[in-house]
Scaffold this active site. Structure first.
Site, mmCIF file in Angstrom:
data_model
loop_
_atom_site.group_PDB
_atom_site.id
_atom_site.type_symbol
_atom_site.label_atom_id
_atom_site.label_comp_id
_atom_site.label_asym_id
_atom_site.label_seq_id
_atom_site.Cartn_x
_atom_site.Cartn_y
_atom_site.Cartn_z
ATOM 1 C CG ASP A 22 13.353 -1.414 5.104
ATOM 2 O OD1 ASP A 22 13.532 -0.599 6.026
ATOM 3 O OD2 ASP A 22 12.251 -1.600 4.570
ATOM 4 C CG ASP A 27 18.701 0.315 2.341
ATOM 5 O OD1 ASP A 27 17.656 0.971 2.216
ATOM 6 O OD2 ASP A 27 18.713 -0.933 2.414
#
Length: 402
Positions: free
Chosen positions: A189, A187
């Site tokens: 963020d 991922d």
């Protein structure tokens, strides 16, 4: 003599311990060579300059054991070492079925914690065959090779204990596939970077607090991700497209992110990112970090302005898992040999689909559902869960400077 042929023959366990220095191992085997013994097993450990060297050898010809013992003790004394020789039959007892690697990350790793982990392994019906330190900073990382029980129940037991003990614990099946995990997907963020990209855009639109509130609710799993994404992006309508360059310059990599990617790439891994954020940022990260794969949502820009909409297929919770499978297929890596890293509820499908899912400084719902969790603020600590040592990390750094 083969290993199977030593199962019921007399053997000697020769133990040497004392201050380490060059030549000890060669000296011991030079001494043993005079008695024409076969080597059945060798184990050597050096801790804070002290060596423990164990050699399991076949018994020498009849009548020579006493001479061998005297010669080894004399050699050890000349080297200012201690020796112990124990008679027995055969090799080590076979390890039990079901072999796992238990990696423990502690800062610090206390004796009390080590005792609790060892006791839990024992209560699970397993045996600790070997212990090896992977790293001493920024965390203490120790790997236990365990046999005698299946990986999944052992993982459940130990991961449940991890939070109470204040350490991170990963349990994976032992075997060649552990080192063959050649695709890592992250991922973006709050994982690869410290920021939530949409909040960086929102700061320029003057609606940061409102967007942050919706983001937090979505990451906790309280809101549908796609609906929350559209709601937040609508608030950006009218922003000048020049804000993209400003946001890119504001993005802060998570400590250890460069080291993680650099080390993985040097060791032959492929690395990718999937994001519920935006290609306007992930494409830049892909170029900066030399990533192999990157996919995210795309902010629509018309006539130099953000429209408040996204284009294309939405990268949501299910989309991240689909992209992991797509990346694995393109990389030629079985899904069971992939690693996924994330922090939010929309990462859960991806974490569960991967061979090893790592919750990185994650929300409680994610920590509870992932295979393992890392709660230290350094992304490169994930390397230790893959069995990569600090020495290998530093070697990759040196290669990067060449």
């Amino acid at each position: 003599m083969s290993a199977s042929q030593t199962s019921d023959v007399p053997t000697l366990l020769v133990k040497i311990f004392g201050k380490d220095r060059p030549g000890i191992t060669a000296g011991l085997f030079d001494t043993l060579a005079a008695y024409s013994v076969d080597v059945v097993d060798i184990e050597q450990v050096v801790t804070r300059g002290r060596i423990v060297l164990c050699a399991l050898v076949t018994e020498p010809s009849q009548g020579l054991e006493g001479n061998l013992r005297a010669t080894v003790h004399s050699w050890a004394e000349s080297m200012k070492l201690q020796a112990e020789i124990i008679s027995g039959i055969g090799d080590n007892r076979p390890r039990g079925l079901g072999r796992s690697l238990v990696t423990v990350l502690g800062h610090p790793l206390t004796a009390e914690t080590a005792a609790a982990i060892a006791a839990r392994i024992t209560r699970s019906g397993a045996n600790i065959d070997r212990v090896f330190r992977l790293a001493k900073y920024p965390v203490t990382a120790v790997e236990f090779a365990v046999s005698g029980t299946e990986t999944e129940p052992l993982r459940t037991a130990l991961v449940t204990d991890a939070a109470k003990l204040g350490v991170d614990i990963a349990v994976v099946a032992a075997g060649l596939h552990r080192r063959a995990q050649r695709l890592v997907v992250m991922d973006v963020d709050s994982t690869l970077i410290q920021d939530e990209v949409i909040e960086l855009f929102a700061a320029h639109a003057g609606c940061q607090d409102k967007v942050a509130e919706v983001t937090e609710a979505a990451m906790r799993g309280e809101l549908d991700f796609e609906q929350s994404l559209h709601a937040r992006v609508r608030l950006l309508a009218g922003l000048d497209a020049s804000v993209v360059d400003k946001v890119r310059s504001e993005v802060r990599l998570t400590p250890g992110a460069r080291t993680l990617v650099r080390t993985l790439k040097r060791l032959g891994y492929q690395v990718g990112v999937v994001s519920g954020g935006f290609t306007q940022v992930t494409d830049d990260l892909k170029e900066r970090l030399a990533l192999d794969f990157a996919h995210a949502n795309t902010l629509e820009i018309v006539d130099g302005k953000l429209t408040g909409r996204v284009t294309g297929e939405i990268v949501d919770r299910a989309g991240k898992a689909r992209l992991l499978r797509r990346f694995a297929a393109e990389a030629g890596v079985p899904l069971s040999q992939t690693v996924a890293i994330g922090d939010g509820a929309n990462d859960l499908d991806m974490l569960n689909a991967a061979g090893l899912g790592v919750a990185f400084n994650a929300k409680p719902v994610v920590r509870q559902a992932a295979h393992t969790a890392v709660n230290f603020p350094f992304l490169d600590t994930v390397l230790y869960l893959l069995g990569i040592t600090r020495e290998e990390v530093e070697a990759a750094d040196v290669l990067d400077l060449d």
